[in-house]
Design a protein around this motif. Structure first.
Motif: not given
Length: 178
Positions: A74-77, A93-98, A110-124, A138-141
């Motif tokens: 939450v703090d990062i977003l 809007s921001a989306r952070i995904s591993s 692996d996981w995804s969080d977002a602000r102002g948009t939708l997070a990516r589905a885990e396993g997609s 892995s990467i942080i996208w």
């Protein structure tokens, strides 16, 4: 009568009074439009620079950790929205995904969080640029967007500014989500 009309036309043809005013009236609208366009372009470039900085900073904040908690996310977003200031954070809007690649080459979120948009589905299985991810890593996208509302819409119109940033974790092979 014809003689007096010729004299009048000769005098009128030689009269140069008001030429500058006519030239100014013809050129002024074009110059004002160019000025407004340049102001618009410099504002849009400033927002674009802030969007790029936000994407870079968010990726860097996540990549420096090995486990991210909900409070940290939450703090990062929120930090991303603060970087956009003085521009309206409601348009941010921001989306952070591993995203990781297993040893067989399969890519998954692996996981995804977002602000102002939708997070990516885990396993997609997202499509990433070639060479960004290698097997067993892995990467942080981070995907950042800003809906730019032009002050002079008549000149350029509204448009979206988007940026993607990829960063490898620094503390571990994968940044986990707690």
């Amino acid at each position: 009568m014809i003689r007096s009309a010729r004299k009048f036309l000769r005098r009128l043809g030689g009269n140069r009074d008001g030429v500058s005013a006519v030239e100014f009236a013809l050129i002024a609208p074009v110059m004002v439009l160019l000025y407004l366009g340049m102001v618009e372009i410099s504002l849009a470039l400033s927002v674009d620079r802030k969007v790029t900085n936000a994407a870079s900073a968010l990726a860097d904040l996540v990549a420096q950790d090995d486990v991210i908690t909900n409070g940290e996310m939450v703090d990062i977003l929120n930090a991303g929205a603060a970087i956009i200031a003085p521009y309206d954070p409601a348009n941010f809007s921001a989306r952070i995904s591993s995203v990781s690649m297993d040893l067989t080459g399969d890519v998954a979120v692996d996981w995804s969080d977002a602000r102002g948009t939708l997070a990516r589905a885990e396993g997609s299985q997202p499509t990433l640029p070639a060479g960004v991810l290698t097997p067993g890593r892995s990467i942080i996208w981070v995907e950042v967007g800003y809906a730019y509302e032009a002050p002079f819409r008549e000149v350029t119109g509204d448009f979206d500014i988007e940026e993607e940033f990829f960063l490898r974790p620094r503390q571990s092979l994968v940044v986990s989500r707690d």
